[in-house]
Design an enzyme around this catalytic site. Structure first.
Site, short mmCIF file in Angstrom:
data_model
loop_
_atom_site.label_atom_id
_atom_site.label_comp_id
_atom_site.label_asym_id
_atom_site.label_seq_id
_atom_site.Cartn_x
_atom_site.Cartn_y
_atom_site.Cartn_z
N GLY A 121 0.83 -1.21 0.00
CA GLY A 121 0.00 0.00 0.00
C GLY A 121 0.86 1.25 0.00
O GLY A 121 1.05 1.88 1.05
N TYR A 122 1.40 1.60 -1.15
CA TYR A 122 2.21 2.81 -1.29
C TYR A 122 1.42 3.90 -2.03
O TYR A 122 1.14 4.95 -1.51
CB TYR A 122 3.51 2.54 -2.06
N SER A 123 1.09 3.63 -3.33
CA SER A 123 0.51 4.68 -4.19
C SER A 123 -0.85 5.14 -3.68
O SER A 123 -1.64 4.36 -3.15
CB SER A 123 0.32 4.14 -5.61
N SER A 155 -1.75 -3.98 -6.01
CA SER A 155 -1.80 -5.30 -6.64
C SER A 155 -2.17 -6.35 -5.61
O SER A 155 -1.73 -6.28 -4.46
CB SER A 155 -0.45 -5.68 -7.24
N GLU A 239 13.19 -4.33 -5.07
CA GLU A 239 12.29 -4.55 -6.19
C GLU A 239 13.01 -4.30 -7.51
O GLU A 239 12.76 -4.95 -8.50
CB GLU A 239 11.06 -3.64 -6.09
C1 LIG Z 1 0.48 -3.20 -12.92
C2 LIG Z 1 0.71 -2.22 -11.81
C3 LIG Z 1 0.82 -2.69 -10.52
C4 LIG Z 1 1.00 -1.77 -9.47
N1 LIG Z 1 1.04 -2.26 -8.20
C5 LIG Z 1 1.16 -1.39 -7.16
C6 LIG Z 1 1.13 -1.87 -5.82
O1 LIG Z 1 1.03 -3.08 -5.58
N2 LIG Z 1 1.20 -0.98 -4.82
C7 LIG Z 1 1.32 0.36 -5.05
O2 LIG Z 1 1.42 1.11 -4.08
N3 LIG Z 1 1.33 0.86 -6.32
C8 LIG Z 1 1.25 0.01 -7.37
N4 LIG Z 1 1.23 0.49 -8.65
C9 LIG Z 1 1.24 1.93 -8.86
C10 LIG Z 1 2.54 2.46 -9.42
O3 LIG Z 1 3.56 2.41 -8.46
C11 LIG Z 1 2.22 3.89 -9.89
O4 LIG Z 1 1.27 3.78 -10.93
C12 LIG Z 1 3.45 4.57 -10.38
O5 LIG Z 1 4.34 4.86 -9.32
C13 LIG Z 1 3.10 5.87 -11.13
O6 LIG Z 1 2.30 6.69 -10.36
P1 LIG Z 1 0.93 7.30 -10.92
O7 LIG Z 1 0.11 6.18 -11.47
O8 LIG Z 1 0.34 8.13 -9.85
O9 LIG Z 1 1.34 8.18 -12.16
P2 LIG Z 1 1.90 9.67 -12.12
O10 LIG Z 1 2.90 9.79 -11.04
O11 LIG Z 1 0.75 10.61 -12.09
O12 LIG Z 1 2.63 9.75 -13.51
C14 LIG Z 1 1.95 10.01 -14.74
C15 LIG Z 1 2.98 10.30 -15.81
O13 LIG Z 1 3.75 11.46 -15.45
C16 LIG Z 1 5.14 11.16 -15.42
N5 LIG Z 1 5.78 11.90 -14.32
C17 LIG Z 1 5.34 12.02 -13.05
N6 LIG Z 1 6.21 12.75 -12.32
C18 LIG Z 1 7.22 13.11 -13.15
C19 LIG Z 1 8.43 13.85 -12.98
N7 LIG Z 1 8.78 14.40 -11.82
N8 LIG Z 1 9.24 14.00 -14.08
C20 LIG Z 1 8.93 13.46 -15.27
N9 LIG Z 1 7.79 12.73 -15.49
C21 LIG Z 1 6.95 12.56 -14.45
C22 LIG Z 1 5.21 9.66 -15.17
O14 LIG Z 1 6.42 9.12 -15.70
C23 LIG Z 1 4.00 9.15 -15.95
O15 LIG Z 1 4.32 9.02 -17.33
C24 LIG Z 1 1.08 -0.39 -9.72
C25 LIG Z 1 0.98 0.07 -11.04
C26 LIG Z 1 0.79 -0.84 -12.08
C27 LIG Z 1 0.66 -0.32 -13.47
#
Ligand SMILES: Cc1cc2nc3c(=O)[nH]c(=O)nc-3n(C[C@H](O)[C@H](O)[C@H](O)COP(=O)(O)OP(=O)(O)OC[C@H]3O[C@@H](n4cnc5c(N)ncnc54)[C@H](O)[C@@H]3O)c2cc1C
Length: 387
Positions: A121-123, A155, A239
């Site tokens: 539970g991070y995001s 996930s 990871e």
């Molecule tokens: C299949 C899958 C499984 C996952 N499982 C888990 C899980 O078990 N637990 C959990 O906690 N999370 C999980 N996640 C979440 C994942 O860690 C996040 O989706 C990821 O960290 C991106 O965050 P966000 O979705 O908020 O996108 P955002 O942070 O909003 O990013 C959107 C876009 O903006 C870009 N961006 C953002 N900030 C910057 C910056 N400073 N500079 C340049 N570009 C930038 C990103 O690269 C991306 O292209 C999972 C995601 C997926 C797809």
């Protein structure tokens, strides 16, 4: 660093190879109860949690042997050594590093025995890449923390028994990385609601998780209160490390090359097309770079130094390759995209290729997007100005 194997390491490699040959033959794989037998045998050999302390059921093995074990298993296309994947990959290592004696005794053997799943539970909505700004609130109330907030993209939340959860216990710190607290939370605690999210491949791997006045005993605090960021950095490095993943990528490249040899594309064999050959050669070069970089991590680990930013380099390359192998296969197979997300298995290789294409977000986005890895490499390795 000289990576030549010592006689003992060579003997261990031969033992792993012989074990894999005996237990992963095509006949063995078809036998009833294959996976359960496999898990039992590797557990008996103490190859699950190979480098975890013996006191908690681990193998107590060295880093080099662990690399040999993982590489040989990947080369043999072996099933996982345990089913509690997040537990084995980062929750367990984080507990070994930061956990109390009670936490180690309570959780580590269960992870090794694949007793149940852990989720992460991070995001949060709005705080994925910018994880350190997370807002899920935990307030200390006597011997408990009371949690309110939301997580997203969690996930396997729907079928996990425990979660490693990041919360904020202090909203007034000068640095957003302070005031974050890591808690180990039982998923059936009153006040937790899990709402599955359907992904583009049709599955519901991840979920939104809501917390309303969820009470967690203080004994489930992992690391110090307010210092949860350090726990996360260590978990994310685990990871992103995965030197042995190179062996898996080599297998994937070999399979893609085989596909190119047996597929006709624009009137001739795909393997004879210059554009396809160039892309296969580029993938090969990247994998070799990853192998060498992996040896850099290994050198650090053997010297007892912690892994940090450099693991982002391989994470970035792995993301590129996940998309590239899928794209290449779809280009060669031409009309295979009609099978995307379908349960039809009548296409080439039972449609593993088009269906695999839909899996890329796990590798590419999970654990930090490519842009974030680039920022880490730019700032922390190349010393460029902050984004
Ligand atoms: C299949 C899958 C499984 C996952 N499982 C888990 C899980 O078990 N637990 C959990 O906690 N999370 C999980 N996640 C979440 C994942 O860690 C996040 O989706 C990821 O960290 C991106 O965050 P966000 O979705 O908020 O996108 P955002 O942070 O909003 O990013 C959107 C876009 O903006 C870009 N961006 C953002 N900030 C910057 C910056 N400073 N500079 C340049 N570009 C930038 C990103 O690269 C991306 O292209 C999972 C995601 C997926 C797809």
């Amino acid at each position: 660093m000289d990576f030549k194997l010592t006689p003992d390491e060579e003997a261990f490699r031969d033992e792993v190879r012989a074990f894999a040959k005996e237990n992963l033959s095509p006949e063995a794989r078809k036998s009833p109860g294959f996976l359960a037998n496999w898990l039992k045998k590797v557990r008996e050999k103490r190859w699950v949690g190979f480098n975890w302390p013996e006191a908690y059921g681990g193998g107590g093995g060295g880093i080099m042997e662990q690399v040999i074990l993982k590489e040989e298993m990947a080369k043999a296309g072996a099933p996982p050594l345990g089913l509690c994947l997040m537990g084995l990959q980062w929750v367990g290592p984080a507990i070994i590093e930061y956990g109390t004696e009670e936490q180690k005794q309570k959780f580590l053997p269960d992870i090794l025995d694949s007793k149940y799943q852990w989720c992460t539970g991070y995001s949060e909505p709005g705080f994925g890449s910018d994880l350190a700004s997370l807002q899920c609130k935990a307030v200390r109330d006597g011997d408990e923390y009371v949690i309110n907030g939301q997580k997203i993209w969690t996930s396997i939340a729907s079928w996990s028994k425990w979660m490693i959860l990041l919360t904020r216990t202090d909203f007034n710190t000068a640095d957003k990385h302070d005031g974050i607290t890591c808690l180990l939370v039982e998923m059936d605690s009153p006040g937790i609601e899990v709402r599955p999210i359907k992904n583009m491949a049709g599955g519901s791997l991840f979920a939104e998780v809501f917390f309303e006045n969820v009470r967690v005993p203080v004994e489930n605090l992992l690391g110090d209160e307010g210092k949860g960021w350090a726990v996360t950095v260590s978990a994310l490095a685990h990871e992103r490390s995965g030197i042995s993943e190179v062996a898996g990528l080599v297998r994937q490249l070999e399979k893609t090359v085989e596909l190119a040899k047996h597929t006709r594309h624009n009137g001739r064999r795909a393997s004879e097309q210059p554009s396809i050959r160039r892309r296969l050669a580029k993938a090969d070069t990247i994998i070799e770079g990853m192998r060498l970089n992996g040896q850099r991590f290994l050198t650090k680990q053997l010297k007892g130094e912690p892994l940090s930013s450099e693991t982002s380099i391989n994470k970035l390359h792995r993301a590129f390759l996940a998309i590239e192998f899928g794209d290449l296969a779809l280009e060669m197979l031409g009309n295979a995209s009609q099978y995307l997300g379908s349960e039809d298995t009548s296409g080439v290789d039972q449609n593993l290729w088009p269906n695999g294409v839909l899996d890329w977000p796990t590798v590419v986005i999970g654990g930090g997007t490519p842009n974030i890895q680039r920022n880490i490499i730019a700032e922390r390795i190349l010393g460029l100005p902050k984004d």
